[in-house]
Scaffold this motif. Structure first.
Motif, mmCIF file in Angstrom:
data_model
loop_
_atom_site.group_PDB
_atom_site.id
_atom_site.type_symbol
_atom_site.label_atom_id
_atom_site.label_comp_id
_atom_site.label_asym_id
_atom_site.label_seq_id
_atom_site.Cartn_x
_atom_site.Cartn_y
_atom_site.Cartn_z
ATOM 1 N N VAL A 31 -9.194 -3.063 1.551
ATOM 2 C CA VAL A 31 -9.914 -4.648 1.535
ATOM 3 C C VAL A 31 -10.882 -4.695 1.149
ATOM 4 C CG1 VAL A 31 -11.388 -5.226 3.421
ATOM 5 C CG2 VAL A 31 -8.821 -4.259 3.909
ATOM 6 N N SER A 32 -12.023 -3.945 0.839
ATOM 7 C CA SER A 32 -13.099 -4.370 0.229
ATOM 8 C C SER A 32 -13.309 -4.992 -1.461
ATOM 9 C CB SER A 32 -14.108 -2.814 0.565
ATOM 10 O OG SER A 32 -13.580 -1.550 -0.507
ATOM 11 N N ASP A 33 -11.729 -3.750 -1.960
ATOM 12 C CA ASP A 33 -11.991 -4.294 -3.224
ATOM 13 C C ASP A 33 -11.753 -5.477 -3.335
ATOM 14 O OD1 ASP A 33 -12.907 -1.772 -4.181
ATOM 15 O OD2 ASP A 33 -11.054 -0.730 -4.407
ATOM 16 N N LEU A 34 -10.640 -5.977 -2.109
ATOM 17 C CA LEU A 34 -9.930 -6.961 -2.578
ATOM 18 C C LEU A 34 -11.058 -8.239 -2.216
ATOM 19 C CD1 LEU A 34 -6.641 -6.821 -0.754
ATOM 20 C CD2 LEU A 34 -6.872 -6.615 -3.607
ATOM 21 N N LYS A 35 -11.632 -7.727 -1.153
ATOM 22 C CA LYS A 35 -12.596 -8.774 -0.877
ATOM 23 C C LYS A 35 -13.705 -9.518 -1.595
ATOM 24 C CE LYS A 35 -15.516 -7.824 2.570
ATOM 25 N NZ LYS A 35 -16.733 -6.753 3.654
ATOM 26 N N ILE A 45 -8.023 -10.875 4.692
ATOM 27 C CA ILE A 45 -7.259 -10.204 3.935
ATOM 28 C C ILE A 45 -6.789 -8.749 4.561
ATOM 29 C CG2 ILE A 45 -7.825 -7.794 2.595
ATOM 30 C CD1 ILE A 45 -8.812 -10.101 0.840
ATOM 31 N N ARG A 46 -7.315 -8.723 5.708
ATOM 32 C CA ARG A 46 -6.313 -7.879 6.341
ATOM 33 C C ARG A 46 -4.855 -8.645 7.327
ATOM 34 N NH1 ARG A 46 -11.519 -6.006 8.816
ATOM 35 N NH2 ARG A 46 -11.792 -3.918 8.026
ATOM 36 N N GLU A 47 -5.396 -9.700 7.626
ATOM 37 C CA GLU A 47 -4.341 -10.625 8.347
ATOM 38 C C GLU A 47 -3.156 -10.926 6.862
ATOM 39 O OE1 GLU A 47 -6.000 -14.389 10.707
ATOM 40 O OE2 GLU A 47 -7.101 -12.709 11.250
ATOM 41 N N ALA A 48 -3.423 -11.393 6.269
ATOM 42 C CA ALA A 48 -2.902 -11.592 4.665
ATOM 43 C C ALA A 48 -1.796 -10.535 4.383
ATOM 44 C CB ALA A 48 -3.452 -12.086 3.310
#
Length: 223
Positions: A31-35, A45-48
């Motif tokens: 998640v941190s990388d995708l943010k 991000i989490r919901e996606a």
């Protein structure tokens, strides 16, 4: 909770990166990388990622994490076997039950496909794939069979990931797709209401498409 619009936007971005091969099968999704990559907060991000797990593009394991869904030759074979079976049934039902408007839609989608321009290195794979999918979908949607059509849509969504990943690795493996004569033959057999001939031609085409994908799946599995 983030807005549905932002979540959908992020889901589409992640989905596109999966289809393009930028996010690779089995890759851990942090998640941190995708943010940082998509410049949004953790919540969308989490919901996606949850959304993408519903369509089997992402694999979620509680307390362990999230990964791009793996690909395998076993799943590839299973998907195409399922597609052949449901496509055969839907094509025959469409030929028997299809209306004039269904026939017109087939002709329209074939025309769009046949007018596609191949432009060397600037070739738009996504546009071609969309036109091809629209043409073959039009062949099978001349009947009323809601549950089978939903099953068909789900299989196509899974196969699209395999095809897109394979195209991103080795686009010229798909020379078979460019033979417009094959698509024309399937169309003519369908409009002539030769459902046995049309089903046989469609199955042959699907088999050739599966074989085009196999080498990429082999390479990824062995990596």
């Amino acid at each position: 909770m983030s807005s549905p619009t932002l979540t959908d936007k992020v889901a589409k971005q992640i989905c596109q990166d999966i289809l393009s091969g930028e996010l690779k099968p089995n890759q851990k999704l942090v998640v941190s990388d995708l943010k940082e990559k998509y410049d949004v907060g953790a919540s969308p991000i989490r919901e996606a990622l949850i959304q993408l797990s519903w369509i089997k593009y992402v694999k979620l394991e509680p307390q362990k994490g999230c990964w791009v869904a793996p690909i395998s030759k076993l799943e590839l074979y299973d998907l195409y076997e399922s597609l052949k079976i449901v496509s055969s049934v839907l094509l025959e039902k469409s030929i028997r039950e299809g209306s004039e408007s269904w026939e017109l839609e087939i002709l329209t989608e074939y025309h769009k496909l046949s007018r596609f321009k191949f432009q060397g290195d600037n070739f738009n794979w996504q546009d071609w794939e969309e036109r091809q999918e629209a043409f073959y979908t039009s062949l099978l949607k001349g009947c009323f069979s809601k549950n089978m059509l939903q099953f068909f849509d789900d299989i196509i969504r899974q196969i699209k990931r395999y095809r897109s990943i394979s195209l991103s690795y080795s686009p010229m493996n798909f020379e078979q797709m460019f033979q417009i004569e094959q698509h024309e033959k399937i169309m003519k057999l369908t409009l002539d209401k030769d459902y046995e001939g049309a089903k046989q031609q469609l199955e042959s085409y699907l088999t050739s498409m599966m074989k085009e994908i196999e080498p990429t799946v082999d390479n990824i599995e062995m990596a």
